[in-house]
Design an enzyme around this catalytic site. Structure first.
Site, PDB file in Angstrom:
ATOM      1  N   HIS A   1      -2.025  -5.499   1.712  1.00 39.82           N
ATOM      2  CA  HIS A   1      -3.268  -6.256   1.587  1.00 39.82           C
ATOM      3  C   HIS A   1      -2.876  -7.651   1.116  1.00 39.82           C
ATOM      4  CE1 HIS A   1      -7.199  -7.596   0.122  1.00 39.82           C
ATOM      5  NE2 HIS A   1      -6.526  -8.049  -0.926  1.00 39.82           N
TER       6      HIS A   1
ATOM      7  N   THR B   1      -5.650  -7.269  10.652  1.00 40.89           N
ATOM      8  CA  THR B   1      -5.847  -5.950  10.039  1.00 40.89           C
ATOM      9  C   THR B   1      -5.232  -4.787  10.826  1.00 40.89           C
ATOM     10  OG1 THR B   1      -7.906  -6.718   9.054  1.00 40.89           O
ATOM     11  CG2 THR B   1      -7.619  -4.334   9.202  1.00 40.89           C
TER      12      THR B   1
ATOM     13  N   TYR C   1     -12.838  -3.094  -2.955  1.00 42.89           N
ATOM     14  CA  TYR C   1     -13.343  -2.904  -1.592  1.00 42.89           C
ATOM     15  C   TYR C   1     -14.874  -2.834  -1.551  1.00 42.89           C
ATOM     16  CZ  TYR C   1      -8.593  -2.156   0.179  1.00 42.89           C
ATOM     17  OH  TYR C   1      -7.278  -2.330   0.554  1.00 42.89           O
TER      18      TYR C   1
ATOM     19  N   PHE D   1     -15.343   3.941   7.163  1.00 42.39           N
ATOM     20  CA  PHE D   1     -13.982   4.267   6.733  1.00 42.39           C
ATOM     21  C   PHE D   1     -13.775   4.142   5.224  1.00 42.39           C
ATOM     22  CE2 PHE D   1     -13.942  -0.224   8.147  1.00 42.39           C
ATOM     23  CZ  PHE D   1     -13.492  -0.864   6.994  1.00 42.39           C
TER      24      PHE D   1
ATOM     25  N   ASN E   1      -2.064  -0.093   7.001  1.00 42.45           N
ATOM     26  CA  ASN E   1      -1.553  -1.367   7.545  1.00 42.45           C
ATOM     27  C   ASN E   1      -0.627  -2.068   6.553  1.00 42.45           C
ATOM     28  OD1 ASN E   1      -3.488  -2.145   5.748  1.00 42.45           O
ATOM     29  ND2 ASN E   1      -4.745  -3.291   7.210  1.00 42.45           N
TER      30      ASN E   1
ATOM     31  N   ARG F   1       2.588  -6.462   9.824  1.00 41.92           N
ATOM     32  CA  ARG F   1       1.842  -5.392  10.496  1.00 41.92           C
ATOM     33  C   ARG F   1       2.275  -5.243  11.951  1.00 41.92           C
ATOM     34  NH1 ARG F   1      -3.809  -7.314   7.702  1.00 41.92           N
ATOM     35  NH2 ARG F   1      -3.718  -5.997   5.836  1.00 41.92           N
TER      36      ARG F   1
ATOM     37  N   ARG G   1      -1.216 -14.930   5.339  1.00 39.59           N
ATOM     38  CA  ARG G   1      -1.976 -14.165   6.334  1.00 39.59           C
ATOM     39  C   ARG G   1      -1.266 -14.168   7.686  1.00 39.59           C
ATOM     40  NH1 ARG G   1      -6.365 -11.887   4.535  1.00 39.59           N
ATOM     41  NH2 ARG G   1      -7.499 -11.717   6.492  1.00 39.59           N
TER      42      ARG G   1
ATOM     43  N   GLU H   1      -9.337 -11.350  -7.352  1.00 37.64           N
ATOM     44  CA  GLU H   1      -8.474 -10.168  -7.206  1.00 37.64           C
ATOM     45  C   GLU H   1      -7.351 -10.173  -8.239  1.00 37.64           C
ATOM     46  OE1 GLU H   1      -9.110  -9.334  -2.422  1.00 37.64           O
ATOM     47  OE2 GLU H   1      -7.214 -10.178  -3.092  1.00 37.64           O
TER      48      GLU H   1
ATOM     49  N   LYS I   1       0.828  -1.215   0.000  1.00 40.02           N
ATOM     50  CA  LYS I   1       0.000   0.000   0.000  1.00 40.02           C
ATOM     51  C   LYS I   1       0.864   1.267   0.000  1.00 40.02           C
ATOM     52  CE  LYS I   1      -3.830  -2.311   2.358  1.00 40.02           C
ATOM     53  NZ  LYS I   1      -4.864  -2.199   3.408  1.00 40.02           N
TER      54      LYS I   1
HETATM   55  P1  CMP Z   1      -7.158  -4.650   3.757  1.00 40.47           P
HETATM   56  O1  CMP Z   1      -6.572  -5.944   4.173  1.00 40.47           O
HETATM   57  O2  CMP Z   1      -6.679  -4.044   2.484  1.00 40.47           O
HETATM   58  O3  CMP Z   1      -8.761  -4.794   3.688  1.00 40.47           O
HETATM   59  C1  CMP Z   1      -9.632  -3.734   3.904  1.00 40.47           C
HETATM   60  C2  CMP Z   1      -8.937  -2.492   4.359  1.00 40.47           C
HETATM   61  O4  CMP Z   1      -9.784  -1.543   4.991  1.00 40.47           O
HETATM   62  C3  CMP Z   1      -7.943  -2.861   5.447  1.00 40.47           C
HETATM   63  O5  CMP Z   1      -6.874  -3.594   4.925  1.00 40.47           O
HETATM   64  C4  CMP Z   1      -7.608  -1.505   6.008  1.00 40.47           C
HETATM   65  O6  CMP Z   1      -6.704  -0.768   5.190  1.00 40.47           O
HETATM   66  C5  CMP Z   1      -8.990  -0.845   5.937  1.00 40.47           C
HETATM   67  N1  CMP Z   1      -9.681  -0.937   7.230  1.00 40.47           N
HETATM   68  C6  CMP Z   1     -10.203  -2.028   7.805  1.00 40.47           C
HETATM   69  N2  CMP Z   1     -10.756  -1.727   8.993  1.00 40.47           N
HETATM   70  C7  CMP Z   1     -10.605  -0.399   9.154  1.00 40.47           C
HETATM   71  C8  CMP Z   1     -10.967   0.517  10.159  1.00 40.47           C
HETATM   72  N3  CMP Z   1     -11.628   0.121  11.252  1.00 40.47           N
HETATM   73  N4  CMP Z   1     -10.654   1.795   9.990  1.00 40.47           N
HETATM   74  C9  CMP Z   1     -10.018   2.209   8.892  1.00 40.47           C
HETATM   75  N5  CMP Z   1      -9.628   1.392   7.876  1.00 40.47           N
HETATM   76  C10 CMP Z   1      -9.909   0.097   8.013  1.00 40.47           C
END
Ligand code: CMP
Length: 158
Positions: free
Chosen positions: A121, A97, A55, A63, A118, A108, A91, A132, A15
């Site tokens: 992905h 996350t 997404y 968010f 984070n 992470r 994972r 994907e 990211k």
């Molecule tokens: P990702 O694994 O790319 O999948 C969905 C993304 O949404 C996640 O990583 C974060 O970047 C974002 N995300 C998930 N939960 C939250 C949250 N509570 N607040 C802000 N961003 C979030």
């Protein structure tokens, strides 16, 4: 008891925060040393169409807009990797996350403090991964090749 042998592919996105914080090499190193095979790679600026699709399951979350803005704030690196039971292994390498809840030793856990920023992905299932990968890569952008360490990584019984 022997494990089921599943050759799986996953889409990993480095990211914008990974690029801005100079973590690209570190992240590649972690996936490579784990034994995952890189079969596709590109750098892009993500746009609304791809992000809305990628997404879609977060569309109604508070968010969502901030997440899209973040994902468009700098280029990202898209990587396709393969390996036996790769989804589960990746994972664990990535961690959960929210960076502040992720165990030290995971990407992470070592580099993130945020739920949004984070670092990476990774696909959450083999089925999602295939969707994907198709979203971001043409078939001719993926490479099929042999890696000589394969028999040393995976024993006969996995
Ligand atoms: P990702 O694994 O790319 O999948 C969905 C993304 O949404 C996640 O990583 C974060 O970047 C974002 N995300 C998930 N939960 C939250 C949250 N509570 N607040 C802000 N961003 C979030």
């Amino acid at each position: 008891m022997s494990e089921i042998i599943n050759e799986e592919r996953s889409l990993i996105i480095l990211k914008p925060d990974a690029l801005q914080r100079g973590l690209v090499g570190e992240i590649f190193h972690r996936f490579e040393r784990k034994g995952l095979k890189i079969i596709g790679l590109k750098m892009v600026e993500l746009e609304d169409v791809a992000l809305d699709e990628h997404y879609a399951h977060h569309k109604d979350k508070p968010f969502f807009d901030a997440l899209k803005k973040f994902m468009k704030s700098a280029p990202v690196v898209l990587v396709v990797v393969s390996g036996i039971n790769a989804i589960r292994a990746i994972r664990l390498v990535v961690g959960p996350t929210k960076g502040y809840e992720a165990e030290a030793g995971s990407i992470r856990g070592d580099f993130a403090m945020s739920g949004q920023s984070n670092i990476v992905h990774a696909s959450d299932s083999a089925e999602t991964a295939e969707q994907e990968i198709k979203r971001f890569f043409k078939p001719e952008e993926l490479f099929d090749y042999q890696k000589p360490d394969f028999p040393w990584l995976y024993s006969d019984s996995v």
